[in-house]
Write an enzyme that holds these catalytic residues in place. Structure first.
Site, PDB file in Angstrom:
ATOM      1  N   GLY A 137      -2.523  -2.468   0.167  1.00 20.13           N
ATOM      2  CA  GLY A 137      -2.686  -2.521   1.622  1.00 20.13           C
ATOM      3  C   GLY A 137      -1.506  -1.855   2.329  1.00 20.13           C
ATOM      4  O   GLY A 137      -0.587  -1.350   1.685  1.00 20.13           O
TER       5      GLY A 137
ATOM      6  N   GLY B 133      17.084   9.128   6.401  1.00 21.76           N
ATOM      7  CA  GLY B 133      17.659   8.694   5.122  1.00 21.76           C
ATOM      8  C   GLY B 133      18.820   7.714   5.213  1.00 21.76           C
ATOM      9  O   GLY B 133      19.612   7.602   4.283  1.00 21.76           O
ATOM     10  N   SER B 134      18.892   6.949   6.309  1.00 24.59           N
ATOM     11  CA  SER B 134      20.028   6.016   6.405  1.00 24.59           C
ATOM     12  C   SER B 134      19.874   4.845   5.435  1.00 24.59           C
ATOM     13  O   SER B 134      20.872   4.345   4.895  1.00 24.59           O
ATOM     14  CB  SER B 134      20.222   5.528   7.844  1.00 24.59           C
ATOM     15  OG  SER B 134      19.215   4.630   8.211  1.00 24.59           O
TER      16      SER B 134
ATOM     17  N   HIS C 189      10.323  -2.502   5.882  1.00 29.30           N
ATOM     18  CA  HIS C 189       9.564  -2.366   7.124  1.00 29.30           C
ATOM     19  C   HIS C 189      10.362  -3.013   8.257  1.00 29.30           C
ATOM     20  O   HIS C 189      10.867  -4.128   8.090  1.00 29.30           O
ATOM     21  CB  HIS C 189       8.192  -3.037   6.964  1.00 29.30           C
ATOM     22  CG  HIS C 189       7.343  -2.886   8.169  1.00 29.30           C
ATOM     23  ND1 HIS C 189       6.741  -1.686   8.511  1.00 29.30           N
ATOM     24  CD2 HIS C 189       7.022  -3.755   9.161  1.00 29.30           C
ATOM     25  CE1 HIS C 189       6.077  -1.834   9.641  1.00 29.30           C
ATOM     26  NE2 HIS C 189       6.235  -3.090  10.058  1.00 29.30           N
TER      27      HIS C 189
ATOM     28  N   ARG D  64      -5.029  12.279  -1.634  1.00 26.93           N
ATOM     29  CA  ARG D  64      -3.795  11.495  -1.654  1.00 26.93           C
ATOM     30  C   ARG D  64      -3.296  11.300  -3.096  1.00 26.93           C
ATOM     31  O   ARG D  64      -2.123  11.421  -3.395  1.00 26.93           O
ATOM     32  CB  ARG D  64      -4.085  10.133  -1.010  1.00 26.93           C
ATOM     33  CG  ARG D  64      -2.893   9.483  -0.378  1.00 26.93           C
ATOM     34  CD  ARG D  64      -3.305   8.270   0.410  1.00 26.93           C
ATOM     35  NE  ARG D  64      -3.723   8.590   1.757  1.00 26.93           N
ATOM     36  CZ  ARG D  64      -2.913   8.978   2.736  1.00 26.93           C
ATOM     37  NH1 ARG D  64      -1.628   9.123   2.513  1.00 26.93           N
ATOM     38  NH2 ARG D  64      -3.370   9.230   3.934  1.00 26.93           N
TER      39      ARG D  64
ATOM     40  N   ARG E  59       4.346   8.063   4.467  1.00 22.76           N
ATOM     41  CA  ARG E  59       3.016   8.372   3.928  1.00 22.76           C
ATOM     42  C   ARG E  59       2.487   7.106   3.277  1.00 22.76           C
ATOM     43  O   ARG E  59       3.261   6.353   2.674  1.00 22.76           O
ATOM     44  CB  ARG E  59       3.115   9.435   2.823  1.00 22.76           C
ATOM     45  CG  ARG E  59       3.139  10.849   3.288  1.00 22.76           C
ATOM     46  CD  ARG E  59       3.203  11.785   2.090  1.00 22.76           C
ATOM     47  NE  ARG E  59       2.010  11.709   1.235  1.00 22.76           N
ATOM     48  CZ  ARG E  59       0.894  12.407   1.447  1.00 22.76           C
ATOM     49  NH1 ARG E  59       0.810  13.234   2.440  1.00 22.76           N
ATOM     50  NH2 ARG E  59      -0.138  12.287   0.633  1.00 22.76           N
ATOM     51  N   ILE E  60       1.189   6.933   3.384  1.00 22.96           N
ATOM     52  CA  ILE E  60       0.568   5.825   2.652  1.00 22.96           C
ATOM     53  C   ILE E  60       0.349   6.307   1.234  1.00 22.96           C
ATOM     54  O   ILE E  60      -0.126   7.431   1.026  1.00 22.96           O
ATOM     55  CB  ILE E  60      -0.762   5.420   3.324  1.00 22.96           C
ATOM     56  CG1 ILE E  60      -0.446   4.800   4.691  1.00 22.96           C
ATOM     57  CG2 ILE E  60      -1.551   4.450   2.451  1.00 22.96           C
ATOM     58  CD1 ILE E  60      -1.653   4.528   5.540  1.00 22.96           C
TER      59      ILE E  60
HETATM   60  C1  GAR Z   1      13.526   2.508   8.958  1.00 22.91           C
HETATM   61  O1  GAR Z   1      13.686   1.771  10.133  1.00 22.91           O
HETATM   62  C2  GAR Z   1      12.403   1.917   8.121  1.00 22.91           C
HETATM   63  O2  GAR Z   1      12.348   0.521   8.171  1.00 22.91           O
HETATM   64  C3  GAR Z   1      11.196   2.535   8.774  1.00 22.91           C
HETATM   65  O3  GAR Z   1      11.577   3.855   9.032  1.00 22.91           O
HETATM   66  C4  GAR Z   1      12.985   3.911   9.253  1.00 22.91           C
HETATM   67  C5  GAR Z   1      13.565   4.953   8.324  1.00 22.91           C
HETATM   68  O4  GAR Z   1      14.914   5.183   8.629  1.00 22.91           O
HETATM   69  N1  GAR Z   1      10.042   2.451   7.929  1.00 22.91           N
HETATM   70  C6  GAR Z   1       8.820   2.208   8.385  1.00 22.91           C
HETATM   71  O5  GAR Z   1       8.564   2.058   9.568  1.00 22.91           O
HETATM   72  C7  GAR Z   1       7.752   2.129   7.318  1.00 22.91           C
HETATM   73  N2  GAR Z   1       6.559   1.562   7.848  1.00 22.91           N
HETATM   74  P1  GAR Z   1      15.862   5.890   7.583  1.00 22.91           P
HETATM   75  O6  GAR Z   1      15.192   7.205   7.191  1.00 22.91           O
HETATM   76  O7  GAR Z   1      17.133   6.123   8.349  1.00 22.91           O
HETATM   77  O8  GAR Z   1      16.044   4.970   6.414  1.00 22.91           O
END
Ligand code: GAR
Length: 205
Positions: free
Chosen positions: A148, A12-13, A114, A66, A96-97
């Site tokens: 997508g 959750g950052s 991303h 889903r 999750r997608i």
């Molecule tokens: C982040 O790096 C985000 O970009 C990535 O997960 C991490 C979550 O960190 N998301 C993906 O890879 C989605 N495909 P967080 O929980 O500390 O925000």
């Protein structure tokens, strides 16, 4: 005011940086609800400490489709005013997608972050993919969600140089610092109605 729902699965950052930026920069959006698909997501505690409502919709043993799962998310979003008319949904490490039905219902109102420069390295382990490919640069992308995986119109990107000797861990850390700036900025642009979508492109005012 526009209502924001944030979906998380773990640390959750990004969520934390969004919630703090909304306060600090007076972004015109109301952080209405944080939803996790995992009971033990660390981000839940952070959200509660910041005074934001949280709900858990555990996905681990969910037996339905889903779309059936997403309908549960939507009912919580709507309960907190995050509607297709007056809401924005941010996926912040939500692993999750989401179903095409959810995307259609909240058309151009779901945003994702991303950790790569899309369209390069979509999907899982994006930072590892970039290192193994031998890329010299990577970064992060904030984009609208379409049906997508990591393919929707790009709102913002931020570039990070890949250094000699970088590991997945060191690169992820530098990308994450950029994520924490880019995501709140994209939300500000959305909340201030500065993003127009034209086909698969966005035009920022
Ligand atoms: C982040 O790096 C985000 O970009 C990535 O997960 C991490 C979550 O960190 N998301 C993906 O890879 C989605 N495909 P967080 O929980 O500390 O925000």
């Amino acid at each position: 005011m526009l209502n924001l729902g944030i979906l998380i699965s773990g640390r959750g950052s990004n969520m934390e940086s969004i919630l703090k930026s909304i306060k600090r920069k007076k972004i015109p959006i109301n952080p209405a609800i944080v939803i996790s698909n995992k009971q033990d997501a660390r981000g839940l505690e952070i959200a509660r400490k910041l005074g934001i409502k949280t709900e858990v919709i555990e996905s681990k043993d969910f037996k339905g489709s889903r779309w059936e799962y997403d309908k549960k998310i939507i009912s919580v979003l709507e309960k907190h005013g995050v509607t297709p008319k007056n809401g924005l949904v941010c996926l912040a490490g939500f692993m999750r997608i989401i179903s095409p039905e959810f995307v259609k219902k909240y058309k151009n109102r779901i945003i994702n972050i991303h950790p790569a420069l899309l369209p390069a390295f979509p999907g899982l382990d994006a930072q590892k993919q970039a290192i193994e490919y031998g890329s010299k640069y990577s970064g992060c992308t904030v984009h609208f969600v379409d049906s997508g995986v990591d393919t929707g119109p790009i709102i913002l990107q931020s570039v990070v140089k890949i250094k000699k000797g970088d590991t997945e861990k060191t690169l992820s850390k530098r990308i994450l610092a950029k994520e924490h700036q880019a995501y709140p900025e994209a939300i500000r642009l959305f909340a201030e109605k500065k993003i127009k979508i034209s086909g698969r492109k966005t035009i920022i005012d």
